[in-house]
Design an enzyme around this catalytic site. Structure first.
Site, PDB file in Angstrom:
ATOM      1  N   ASP A  93      78.459  62.281  14.510  1.00  0.00           N
ATOM      2  CA  ASP A  93      77.928  60.993  15.005  1.00  0.00           C
ATOM      3  C   ASP A  93      79.023  60.281  15.805  1.00  0.00           C
ATOM      4  O   ASP A  93      80.176  60.751  15.851  1.00  0.00           O
ATOM      5  CB  ASP A  93      77.464  60.122  13.806  1.00  0.00           C
ATOM      6  N   HIS A 108      83.895  69.238  14.900  1.00  0.00           N
ATOM      7  CA  HIS A 108      82.638  69.997  14.783  1.00  0.00           C
ATOM      8  C   HIS A 108      81.640  69.645  15.874  1.00  0.00           C
ATOM      9  O   HIS A 108      80.439  69.879  15.728  1.00  0.00           O
ATOM     10  CB  HIS A 108      82.009  69.762  13.399  1.00  0.00           C
ATOM     11  N   CYS A 143      73.900  72.712  36.663  1.00  0.00           N
ATOM     12  CA  CYS A 143      73.319  73.921  37.298  1.00  0.00           C
ATOM     13  C   CYS A 143      71.794  73.918  37.243  1.00  0.00           C
ATOM     14  O   CYS A 143      71.158  74.853  37.728  1.00  0.00           O
ATOM     15  CB  CYS A 143      73.857  75.178  36.616  1.00  0.00           C
ATOM     16  N   THR A 180      85.276  63.498   2.463  1.00  0.00           N
ATOM     17  CA  THR A 180      84.927  64.896   2.711  1.00  0.00           C
ATOM     18  C   THR A 180      85.055  65.695   1.415  1.00  0.00           C
ATOM     19  O   THR A 180      85.945  65.457   0.613  1.00  0.00           O
ATOM     20  CB  THR A 180      85.798  65.521   3.830  1.00  0.00           C
TER      21      THR A 180
HETATM   22  N1  APR Z   1      82.387  56.648   0.289  1.00  0.00           N
HETATM   23  C1  APR Z   1      83.306  57.646   0.227  1.00  0.00           C
HETATM   24  N2  APR Z   1      82.989  58.950   0.034  1.00  0.00           N
HETATM   25  C2  APR Z   1      81.680  59.249  -0.069  1.00  0.00           C
HETATM   26  C3  APR Z   1      80.668  58.263   0.003  1.00  0.00           C
HETATM   27  C4  APR Z   1      81.073  56.919   0.191  1.00  0.00           C
HETATM   28  N3  APR Z   1      80.179  55.911   0.265  1.00  0.00           N
HETATM   29  N4  APR Z   1      79.458  58.888  -0.162  1.00  0.00           N
HETATM   30  C5  APR Z   1      79.724  60.209  -0.300  1.00  0.00           C
HETATM   31  N5  APR Z   1      81.061  60.424  -0.271  1.00  0.00           N
HETATM   32  C6  APR Z   1      81.777  61.698  -0.372  1.00  0.00           C
HETATM   33  C7  APR Z   1      81.139  62.691  -1.319  1.00  0.00           C
HETATM   34  O1  APR Z   1      81.622  62.476  -2.642  1.00  0.00           O
HETATM   35  C8  APR Z   1      81.645  64.019  -0.735  1.00  0.00           C
HETATM   36  O2  APR Z   1      82.902  64.370  -1.306  1.00  0.00           O
HETATM   37  O3  APR Z   1      81.747  62.305   0.901  1.00  0.00           O
HETATM   38  C9  APR Z   1      81.828  63.720   0.745  1.00  0.00           C
HETATM   39  C10 APR Z   1      80.773  64.353   1.620  1.00  0.00           C
HETATM   40  O4  APR Z   1      80.901  65.762   1.511  1.00  0.00           O
HETATM   41  P1  APR Z   1      79.924  66.693   2.372  1.00  0.00           P
HETATM   42  O5  APR Z   1      78.521  66.224   2.211  1.00  0.00           O
HETATM   43  O6  APR Z   1      80.266  68.105   2.053  1.00  0.00           O
HETATM   44  O7  APR Z   1      80.340  66.375   3.896  1.00  0.00           O
HETATM   45  P2  APR Z   1      81.604  66.914   4.661  1.00  0.00           P
HETATM   46  O8  APR Z   1      82.771  67.119   3.762  1.00  0.00           O
HETATM   47  O9  APR Z   1      81.807  66.014   5.827  1.00  0.00           O
HETATM   48  O10 APR Z   1      81.099  68.352   5.201  1.00  0.00           O
HETATM   49  C11 APR Z   1      82.001  69.073   6.032  1.00  0.00           C
HETATM   50  O11 APR Z   1      80.289  70.732   6.424  1.00  0.00           O
HETATM   51  O12 APR Z   1      78.105  71.320   6.922  1.00  0.00           O
HETATM   52  C12 APR Z   1      79.354  71.135   7.438  1.00  0.00           C
HETATM   53  O13 APR Z   1      79.745  70.602   9.672  1.00  0.00           O
HETATM   54  C13 APR Z   1      79.328  70.053   8.465  1.00  0.00           C
HETATM   55  O14 APR Z   1      81.083  68.525   9.046  1.00  0.00           O
HETATM   56  C14 APR Z   1      80.339  69.034   7.953  1.00  0.00           C
HETATM   57  C15 APR Z   1      81.210  69.865   7.037  1.00  0.00           C
END
Ligand code: APR
Length: 239
Positions: A93, A108, A143, A180
């Site tokens: 985003d 990504h 193109c 993450t």
């Molecule tokens: N504040 C802080 N952390 C949060 C919140 C919040 N309000 N809500 C959720 N989280 C945390 C969760 O606990 C989790 O550890 O954010 C993390 C999200 O993890 P994922 O859903 O796995 O997302 P992400 O780590 O960004 O995924 C990595 O996987 O599918 C691929 O390309 C995609 O970029 C993505 C990559």
């Protein structure tokens, strides 16, 4: 001070954009093998275009939050002190940009860009989301071929700018991962590279990530609270 910040879906969660692996996460509701791989796009481009059209519309209706604003404040504050922030996001985003960050590395890819399979040109893709912009008829501005795909790094594809990431990891004085799960490589391995150099590492997350054991410190809580508090601490220290 040079700070390397890696962000994930948790930074955008409080803007209403879903995460991937939380209980109601995107990959808990949709099969990524059918929506986020080159093979899926080859097999059913209309389905994949519809999925990303829906993700674009959802992202367009979201607003950046206090975590995005705090990271933009950190970028400005470090620059004012002769330092720098390397903001490396896994998110596709544009909420970091809308929250005020000037320099964002999209590891990504980006929802609001399309890439032409004919000539390779990447172009903005945020116009009217009419049926033509579902992608199957949209034409490359360079193109004119009707062979556009979302400019997203799908599973099995190479993340963007790993040379720049490696360079920034080598120079960083502080490494922080925010929102993450530490489930996807190479991003989940960046903390280990920072540790090898003896760089302090911090995890800011709702709960312990898969690679939580690799961090020196952790600040657990919602990103809109924990990130501003951390930025205050960093800028206070760097003053
Ligand atoms: N504040 C802080 N952390 C949060 C919140 C919040 N309000 N809500 C959720 N989280 C945390 C969760 O606990 C989790 O550890 O954010 C993390 C999200 O993890 P994922 O859903 O796995 O997302 P992400 O780590 O960004 O995924 C990595 O996987 O599918 C691929 O390309 C995609 O970029 C993505 C990559």
């Amino acid at each position: 001070m040079l700070v390397f910040a890696l962000t994930g879906a948790g930074v955008s969660a409080e803007s209403g954009l879903g995460t991937f692996r939380d209980p109601d996460g995107l990959w808990e509701r949709h099969d990524p093998r059918r929506l986020a791989t080159p093979e899926a796009f080859a097999a059913d481009p209309v389905l994949v275009h519809r999925f990303y059209d829906w993700r674009r519309r959802t992202a367009l209706s979201a607003e950046s939050n206090a975590a995005h604003a705090a990271l933009a404040r950190l970028e400005r504050g470090l620059a004012a002190r002769g330092g720098a922030l390397f903001l490396c996001t896994q998110n596709v985003d544009d909420l970091h940009e809308r929250g005020g960050s000037a320099r964002v590395h999209h590891l990504h890819g980006e929802l609001f860009r399309a890439r032409c399979l004919g000539c390779g040109t990447a172009s903005d893709w945020r116009g009217d989301m009419g049926p033509a912009d579902l992608g199957v008829e949209a034409r490359c501005p360079a193109c004119a071929a009707a062979r556009l795909r979302p400019d997203i790094v799908w599973f099995g594809e190479m993340p963007r700018g790993l040379d720049a990431v490696a360079r920034e990891l080598r120079a960083a004085d502080l490494f922080v991962a925010i929102g993450t799960s530490g489930a996807v490589y190479p991003a989940a391995g960046f903390v280990a590279e920072a540790r090898l150099r003896g760089v302090p590492t911090l995890e800011i997350n709702l709960g312990a990530a898969d690679n939580a054991g690799l961090f020196d410190r952790a600040a657990y809580g919602r990103a809109t609270e924990a990130v501003p508090a951390w930025v205050d601490e960093v800028l206070g220290r760097a003053a």
